[in-house]
Design a protein around this motif. Sequence first.
Motif, PDB file in Angstrom:
ATOM      1  N   MET A   1      16.704  -0.591  -2.077  1.00 51.02           N
ATOM      2  CA  MET A   1      15.852   0.283  -2.886  1.00 51.02           C
ATOM      3  C   MET A   1      14.435  -0.271  -3.042  1.00 51.02           C
ATOM      4  O   MET A   1      13.476   0.484  -3.183  1.00 51.02           O
ATOM      5  CB  MET A   1      16.484   0.510  -4.254  1.00 51.02           C
ATOM      6  CG  MET A   1      17.803   1.283  -4.221  1.00 51.02           C
ATOM      7  SD  MET A   1      17.679   2.902  -3.424  1.00 51.02           S
ATOM      8  CE  MET A   1      18.594   2.606  -1.904  1.00 51.02           C
ATOM      9  N   LYS A   2      14.308  -1.565  -2.959  1.00 53.52           N
ATOM     10  CA  LYS A   2      12.984  -2.196  -3.056  1.00 53.52           C
ATOM     11  C   LYS A   2      12.078  -1.741  -1.917  1.00 53.52           C
ATOM     12  O   LYS A   2      10.859  -1.623  -2.077  1.00 53.52           O
ATOM     13  CB  LYS A   2      13.146  -3.720  -3.028  1.00 53.52           C
ATOM     14  CG  LYS A   2      11.835  -4.490  -3.098  1.00 53.52           C
ATOM     15  CD  LYS A   2      12.087  -5.988  -3.032  1.00 53.52           C
ATOM     16  CE  LYS A   2      10.777  -6.766  -3.045  1.00 53.52           C
ATOM     17  NZ  LYS A   2      11.029  -8.227  -2.943  1.00 53.52           N
ATOM     18  N   HIS A   3      12.671  -1.450  -0.768  1.00 54.97           N
ATOM     19  CA  HIS A   3      11.891  -1.072   0.419  1.00 54.97           C
ATOM     20  C   HIS A   3      12.024   0.404   0.762  1.00 54.97           C
ATOM     21  O   HIS A   3      11.581   0.834   1.828  1.00 54.97           O
ATOM     22  CB  HIS A   3      12.367  -1.902   1.624  1.00 54.97           C
ATOM     23  CG  HIS A   3      12.220  -3.368   1.449  1.00 54.97           C
ATOM     24  ND1 HIS A   3      10.998  -4.006   1.466  1.00 54.97           N
ATOM     25  CD2 HIS A   3      13.153  -4.339   1.227  1.00 54.97           C
ATOM     26  CE1 HIS A   3      11.178  -5.303   1.282  1.00 54.97           C
ATOM     27  NE2 HIS A   3      12.466  -5.534   1.129  1.00 54.97           N
ATOM     28  N   TYR A   4      12.594   1.166  -0.129  1.00 58.76           N
ATOM     29  CA  TYR A   4      13.023   2.520   0.205  1.00 58.76           C
ATOM     30  C   TYR A   4      11.882   3.535   0.307  1.00 58.76           C
ATOM     31  O   TYR A   4      11.785   4.283   1.273  1.00 58.76           O
ATOM     32  CB  TYR A   4      14.047   2.965  -0.844  1.00 58.76           C
ATOM     33  CG  TYR A   4      14.585   4.352  -0.651  1.00 58.76           C
ATOM     34  CD1 TYR A   4      15.407   4.653   0.414  1.00 58.76           C
ATOM     35  CD2 TYR A   4      14.277   5.367  -1.556  1.00 58.76           C
ATOM     36  CE1 TYR A   4      15.920   5.926   0.596  1.00 58.76           C
ATOM     37  CE2 TYR A   4      14.777   6.631  -1.385  1.00 58.76           C
ATOM     38  CZ  TYR A   4      15.602   6.909  -0.313  1.00 58.76           C
ATOM     39  OH  TYR A   4      16.085   8.164  -0.139  1.00 58.76           O
ATOM     40  N   PHE A   5      11.001   3.579  -0.668  1.00 60.96           N
ATOM     41  CA  PHE A   5       9.921   4.567  -0.655  1.00 60.96           C
ATOM     42  C   PHE A   5       8.790   4.117   0.282  1.00 60.96           C
ATOM     43  O   PHE A   5       8.552   2.931   0.461  1.00 60.96           O
ATOM     44  CB  PHE A   5       9.371   4.784  -2.060  1.00 60.96           C
ATOM     45  CG  PHE A   5      10.367   5.374  -3.012  1.00 60.96           C
ATOM     46  CD1 PHE A   5      10.864   6.654  -2.830  1.00 60.96           C
ATOM     47  CD2 PHE A   5      10.828   4.646  -4.104  1.00 60.96           C
ATOM     48  CE1 PHE A   5      11.792   7.205  -3.696  1.00 60.96           C
ATOM     49  CE2 PHE A   5      11.753   5.182  -4.980  1.00 60.96           C
ATOM     50  CZ  PHE A   5      12.234   6.464  -4.778  1.00 60.96           C
ATOM     51  N   THR A   6       8.118   5.110   0.885  1.00 61.47           N
ATOM     52  CA  THR A   6       7.007   4.826   1.786  1.00 61.47           C
ATOM     53  C   THR A   6       5.763   5.579   1.308  1.00 61.47           C
ATOM     54  O   THR A   6       5.840   6.422   0.407  1.00 61.47           O
ATOM     55  CB  THR A   6       7.339   5.266   3.226  1.00 61.47           C
ATOM     56  OG1 THR A   6       7.333   6.709   3.284  1.00 61.47           O
ATOM     57  CG2 THR A   6       8.701   4.731   3.667  1.00 61.47           C
ATOM     58  N   GLU A   7       4.651   5.310   1.936  1.00 59.32           N
ATOM     59  CA  GLU A   7       3.408   6.009   1.603  1.00 59.32           C
ATOM     60  C   GLU A   7       3.523   7.505   1.869  1.00 59.32           C
ATOM     61  O   GLU A   7       2.871   8.306   1.208  1.00 59.32           O
ATOM     62  CB  GLU A   7       2.240   5.414   2.397  1.00 59.32           C
ATOM     63  CG  GLU A   7       1.771   4.060   1.889  1.00 59.32           C
ATOM     64  CD  GLU A   7       1.275   4.127   0.450  1.00 59.32           C
ATOM     65  OE1 GLU A   7       0.407   4.983   0.155  1.00 59.32           O
ATOM     66  OE2 GLU A   7       1.769   3.346  -0.385  1.00 59.32           O
ATOM     67  N   PHE A   8       4.360   7.874   2.827  1.00 59.85           N
ATOM     68  CA  PHE A   8       4.546   9.300   3.128  1.00 59.85           C
ATOM     69  C   PHE A   8       5.096  10.051   1.917  1.00 59.85           C
ATOM     70  O   PHE A   8       4.812  11.229   1.726  1.00 59.85           O
ATOM     71  CB  PHE A   8       5.505   9.468   4.309  1.00 59.85           C
ATOM     72  CG  PHE A   8       4.898   9.139   5.643  1.00 59.85           C
ATOM     73  CD1 PHE A   8       4.182  10.084   6.364  1.00 59.85           C
ATOM     74  CD2 PHE A   8       5.033   7.861   6.171  1.00 59.85           C
ATOM     75  CE1 PHE A   8       3.626   9.777   7.594  1.00 59.85           C
ATOM     76  CE2 PHE A   8       4.478   7.550   7.393  1.00 59.85           C
ATOM     77  CZ  PHE A   8       3.770   8.501   8.116  1.00 59.85           C
ATOM     78  N   ASP A   9       5.894   9.359   1.089  1.00 61.73           N
ATOM     79  CA  ASP A   9       6.516  10.019  -0.062  1.00 61.73           C
ATOM     80  C   ASP A   9       5.500  10.502  -1.087  1.00 61.73           C
ATOM     81  O   ASP A   9       5.829  11.322  -1.947  1.00 61.73           O
ATOM     82  CB  ASP A   9       7.511   9.062  -0.735  1.00 61.73           C
ATOM     83  CG  ASP A   9       8.748   8.827   0.116  1.00 61.73           C
ATOM     84  OD1 ASP A   9       9.287   9.813   0.653  1.00 61.73           O
ATOM     85  OD2 ASP A   9       9.165   7.670   0.245  1.00 61.73           O
TER      86      ASP A   9
END
Length: 365
Positions: free
Chosen positions: A269-277
């Motif tokens: 979850m620490k790496h889950y979201f990206t700038e695209f989100d």
Amino acid sequence: MSTKARVIAFYLPQFHPIPENDKFWGKGFTEWTNVGKAKPLFKGHYQPRVPADLGYYDLRMPEAREAQAEMAKEAGVEGFMYWHYWFGNGKRLLEKPFNEVLASGKPDFPFCLGWANHSWSTHSWNSETQWQKDQNIVEQLYPGKEDYINHFNTVLPAFKDKRYITVDDKPLFLIYAAKDIPDPKEFIDLWRELALKNGLKGIHFVAMHGGWMNDIQEYYDWGFDAVNSRALWHAEAKAKGKYQKLVEHKLRKKFGGVTLDKYDYEKVMKHYFTEFDKKDNVYPTVIPQWDRSARSGRRAVIYHGSTPELFKKHLEEGLEIIKDKPEENKILFLKSWNEWAEGNYMEPDLKFGHGYLDALKSCVK
């Protein structure tokens, strides 16, 4: 008043028997069948998972559906996204719970549909077949324009229901595997034309995407309004290390379940979201827990160590990602409300009680 998030929870209807499942798995098979047989695969592995407040419900019972809706509403869920199965040539499965929701007007709780356009195989629903040759239960087909029209007319009463979830006054319709449709643009253009002819303002099409987020432009080229993002491969590679993940993947592919595909939930979850989100036309997903071993045994992907506290942290990061979006687009898809055999649910269990529901409520209400 500003909206923190429009939380839409994926909802699985496979909690009642159907002839197709009876034929392959035995009389009375439902999602609970695998849930009850699950076993721990390593020290500290949380299996089996046992439901608390709602028990082993049957979705043919309106009381169960009412209780789910009340619980979700109290926790801050805007509505359910019912998985909708249309295999072509009018073939449907698991449609009974939603049909009853639509016909009865109850529960009075918002909903939308997600087209689960994939074939059903024996590996999909039961772990006991993991070492056997895969068999098709139902094949997903795309017969063409007439079938698209019949499909639209079948879901039109839902689109016109006052409970249906909209974006900019257009009913939201999610597609699981957009790339599998022979000509996605043809499908979307046709449905939009039919929507206008039937008094709707259009359809808000959302494509589900689970791979790398730098290859999503084609969805918009086909006419999708938004993408539902799940950058799991990216997050898993970051959490475990790309090299280790590739080596383990090759070992599993060659030798089966010789090594578990296990990850630390917090690290993923620490790496889950990206700038695209952060883009207005990308709708992120939040995941409370994930453990598919009830279905897939040692071949499962397992996120170990999830807790309501860690889920709350994950939620807070998701809310930060969407905070500057237009109100209509502050959508967080919640995967899932009740995917018990994937260890992916919000409903109370004996271990955590209302912990995940309380975490959601504390963040969004």
